[in-house]
Motif scaffolding. Structure first.
Motif, short mmCIF file in Angstrom:
data_model
loop_
_atom_site.label_atom_id
_atom_site.label_comp_id
_atom_site.label_asym_id
_atom_site.label_seq_id
_atom_site.Cartn_x
_atom_site.Cartn_y
_atom_site.Cartn_z
N GLU A 197 0.80 -1.23 0.00
CA GLU A 197 0.00 0.00 0.00
C GLU A 197 0.83 1.28 0.00
N PRO A 198 1.96 1.37 0.73
CA PRO A 198 2.75 2.61 0.67
C PRO A 198 3.33 2.89 -0.72
N LEU A 199 3.46 1.84 -1.55
CA LEU A 199 4.03 2.00 -2.90
C LEU A 199 2.96 2.16 -3.96
N TRP A 200 1.70 2.10 -3.57
CA TRP A 200 0.58 2.03 -4.52
C TRP A 200 0.15 3.44 -4.93
N ASN A 201 1.03 4.13 -5.65
CA ASN A 201 0.73 5.50 -6.06
C ASN A 201 1.67 5.92 -7.19
N SER A 202 1.45 7.10 -7.71
CA SER A 202 2.20 7.57 -8.87
C SER A 202 3.68 7.79 -8.59
N GLN A 203 4.05 7.92 -7.33
CA GLN A 203 5.47 8.12 -7.01
C GLN A 203 6.29 6.88 -7.33
N TYR A 204 5.67 5.70 -7.18
CA TYR A 204 6.42 4.46 -7.35
C TYR A 204 5.91 3.59 -8.52
N VAL A 205 4.68 3.79 -8.95
CA VAL A 205 4.12 2.98 -10.03
C VAL A 205 4.29 3.71 -11.35
N ASP A 206 4.93 3.06 -12.32
CA ASP A 206 5.11 3.66 -13.64
C ASP A 206 3.80 3.62 -14.43
N HIS A 207 3.17 2.48 -14.49
CA HIS A 207 1.88 2.34 -15.16
C HIS A 207 1.25 1.02 -14.75
N ILE A 208 -0.02 0.86 -15.09
CA ILE A 208 -0.76 -0.37 -14.78
C ILE A 208 -1.44 -0.87 -16.04
N GLN A 209 -1.32 -2.16 -16.28
CA GLN A 209 -1.97 -2.80 -17.43
C GLN A 209 -3.07 -3.74 -16.94
N ILE A 210 -4.21 -3.68 -17.57
CA ILE A 210 -5.31 -4.60 -17.27
C ILE A 210 -5.70 -5.28 -18.58
N THR A 211 -5.54 -6.59 -18.64
CA THR A 211 -5.82 -7.36 -19.84
C THR A 211 -6.88 -8.41 -19.55
N VAL A 212 -7.92 -8.42 -20.37
CA VAL A 212 -8.90 -9.51 -20.34
C VAL A 212 -8.99 -10.05 -21.76
N ALA A 213 -8.24 -11.10 -22.03
CA ALA A 213 -8.17 -11.69 -23.37
C ALA A 213 -8.98 -12.97 -23.42
N GLU A 214 -9.68 -13.15 -24.52
CA GLU A 214 -10.48 -14.35 -24.71
C GLU A 214 -10.09 -15.02 -26.02
N SER A 215 -9.93 -16.33 -25.98
CA SER A 215 -9.57 -17.06 -27.20
C SER A 215 -10.80 -17.44 -28.02
N VAL A 216 -11.98 -17.39 -27.40
CA VAL A 216 -13.21 -17.75 -28.10
C VAL A 216 -13.73 -16.56 -28.90
N GLY A 217 -14.68 -16.86 -29.79
CA GLY A 217 -15.31 -15.81 -30.57
C GLY A 217 -16.61 -15.38 -29.94
N ILE A 218 -17.62 -15.18 -30.76
CA ILE A 218 -18.91 -14.68 -30.27
C ILE A 218 -20.03 -15.67 -30.55
N ASN A 219 -19.69 -16.94 -30.61
CA ASN A 219 -20.67 -17.97 -30.95
C ASN A 219 -21.89 -17.90 -30.04
N GLY A 220 -23.07 -17.83 -30.64
CA GLY A 220 -24.31 -17.79 -29.89
C GLY A 220 -24.69 -16.41 -29.39
N ARG A 221 -23.82 -15.42 -29.58
CA ARG A 221 -24.09 -14.06 -29.08
C ARG A 221 -24.02 -13.03 -30.21
N GLU A 222 -24.12 -13.49 -31.45
CA GLU A 222 -23.88 -12.61 -32.59
C GLU A 222 -24.78 -11.38 -32.58
N GLU A 223 -26.06 -11.58 -32.40
CA GLU A 223 -27.00 -10.46 -32.46
C GLU A 223 -26.72 -9.44 -31.36
N TYR A 224 -26.53 -9.94 -30.14
CA TYR A 224 -26.22 -9.03 -29.02
C TYR A 224 -24.89 -8.32 -29.25
N TYR A 225 -23.87 -9.08 -29.65
CA TYR A 225 -22.53 -8.51 -29.73
C TYR A 225 -22.43 -7.45 -30.82
N GLU A 226 -23.14 -7.64 -31.93
CA GLU A 226 -23.12 -6.66 -33.00
C GLU A 226 -23.68 -5.32 -32.53
#
Length: 482
Positions: free
Chosen positions: A199-228
């Protein structure tokens, strides 16, 4: 290490849309696993409700088949499965008419927790809420659970919130985001606020940047109408990634209390700056065997299956620290991870030959849940002071023992929290509206500019422009690893 199981109070849980995919594939298997864990009280029951003309036995057979497919090793316990099915009931019911509601009322028990799970589309939320009130099914212990999407934009989100507020108090409404039920997501708060180290390091003084990745290998099968209609921005960025951003960036709440936690999350959303056009990358997967446009049947579709952006939070803690968020379909692997990239040491005593080294904390949400801290040590052997980065790795399955190699599914935790009346891991109405207020201008901007998503190959890490987004800042994405 054996996790504790805390039983919940007796309850009636009504699942509207009980014959649908979500109920059969997620909600009922989660309930069954909690039943096997001994968390149910005597007399608790689940009532499926849908337009499908089933009797109780036919519905139980449907549930049995679903549990055998989705409940893992627990479904092999025939005695437990049969005992669970005895707690399952069904009523044929019309959400927009009066058929079945009187029968449902007769099945509900007084003086116990009464939860209604809206496992249906948002257009039915209003009719269901009206009939719950009209048939006097609301008690002081009534809760309702609603699934995303919580609107399509700010205007529709406000209308949806107003509809629910006309029949229920905010303290009775549980807007479920299954990402918040993941064990590692909850561990974000434990790592941050339970360890003096971070927690003492959890700020702009010590953190250069933060990456958040949510990657999915699947497509949109069964959700085509909603996803479009939705695209990656509405489907993932506005809710799942927004919630991860809030938990990683929020101030310490005064206590671990639903409104205290959600107050701090709301402050993060309201402190987000508008995203500049050149800080946004949209993509659309293509390939010989699969392409987005072919999947949705629209050769001129401009809906994104991938989005990456650079966000900034204007507050004292994070001023000047960029947050890079990305999510997409048909990527190289299924992986959800948060990387906290710390700054280099201000001065190296080891000289230029030692190279540049910086610590990084990686929080893996799926599929291999755990936490890795990259630290710098001396490379073994002769030849001077050569530095190398090594990981301190805590995989939950290894660190917590065999009993925890099959951690509870997110829905297990969240549904039980509904029964307990704990809203900490659920989104509040003003939080949803604030997220849309930030998201809408981004979407309106690319629509006004006529931006077209950049193509990327199925099975890749996304469009090349996403790499350039980081490269322009002298940074690079961490790998997408299964």
């Amino acid at each position: 290490m054996v996790s504790r199981v805390i039983p919940v109070d007796p309850f009636d849980l009504v699942i509207f849309g009980g014959t649908g995919d979500l109920a059969q594939g997620k909600i009922l298997p989660a309930l069954f696993r909690r039943f096997c864990a001994g968390q149910w009280a005597e007399g608790a029951q689940v009532i499926g409700a849908a337009r499908t003309d089933y009797d109780r036995d036919k519905f139980r057979n449907l549930v049995r088949n679903s549990l055998e497919s989705h409940a893992g090793r627990h479904s092999q316990d025939t005695a437990a499965l049969n005992a669970f099915l005895q707690r399952v009931d069904y009523v044929t019911l019309d959400a927009v008419a009066d058929h079945g509601w009187a029968e449902l009322a007769q099945k509900l028990q007084p003086d116990r927790v009464r939860a209604f799970y809206f496992s249906v589309g948002p257009r039915l939320f209003g009719p269901l809420a009206e009939r719950i009130e009209a048939y006097d099914l609301t008690t002081p212990q009534t809760r309702i659970v609603v699934e995303k999407p919580f609107g399509h934009d700010l205007e529709s989100a406000r209308a949806l919130n107003a509809t629910l507020a006309a029949h229920f108090r905010e303290s009775q409404i549980y807007r479920i985001d299954h990402y918040l039920g993941k064990e590692t997501v909850q561990n974000l708060m434990a790592v941050r606020f339970g360890n003096m180290l971070f927690e003492p390091l959890w700020n702009s003084q010590y953190v250069d940047h933060i990456q958040i990745t949510v990657a999915e290998s699947v497509g949109i099968n069964g959700r085509e109408e909603y996803y479009e209609r939705a695209g990656a921005m509405r489907d993932m960025m506005q809710n799942h990634l927004m919630q991860l951003l809030c938990l990683i960036a929020m101030e310490p709440p005064a206590k671990f209390d639903p409104d205290a936690v959600r107050d701090e999350k709301l402050k993060v959303i309201r402190a987000l700056d508008p995203v500049k056009p050149h800080h946004i990358v949209r993509g659309q997967f293509e390939g010989e065997s699969s392409s987005y446009r072919k999947a949705v049947g629209n050769p001129r579709s401009t809906t994104e299956s991938y989005v990456a952006l650079r966000a900034h939070i204007s507050n004292w803690r994070w001023a000047g620290t960029p947050f890079y968020l990305r999510t997409g379909k048909r990527l190289v692997a299924r992986s959800s991870v948060i990387n906290v990239m710390f700054k280099d040491a201000p001065h190296s005593i080891f000289g230029a030959d030692a190279g540049r080294h910086a610590n990084a904390l990686s929080i893996r949400l799926q599929p291999n849940e755990g936490i890795t801290l990259k630290v710098t040590i001396k490379e073994p052997g002769q030849g001077g002071m050569r530095l190398v980065d090594v990981p301190l790795d805590m995989s939950f399955a290894e660190a917590l023992g065999a009993e925890n190699q099959d951690p509870p599914d997110a829905y297990e935790r969240l549904v039980m929290d509904v029964i307990r009346g704990n809203q900490t891991l659920f989104m509040r109405g003003d939080e949803v509206e604030a997220a849309w207020a930030w998201t809408d201008p981004i979407i309106a901007g690319w629509q006004a500019r006529g931006d077209v998503p950049k193509p990327y190959e199925s099975g890749s890490t996304g469009p090349g422009d996403a790499e350039l987004l980081m490269k322009r800042d002298g940074r690079r994405w961490q790998g997408i690893n299964p």
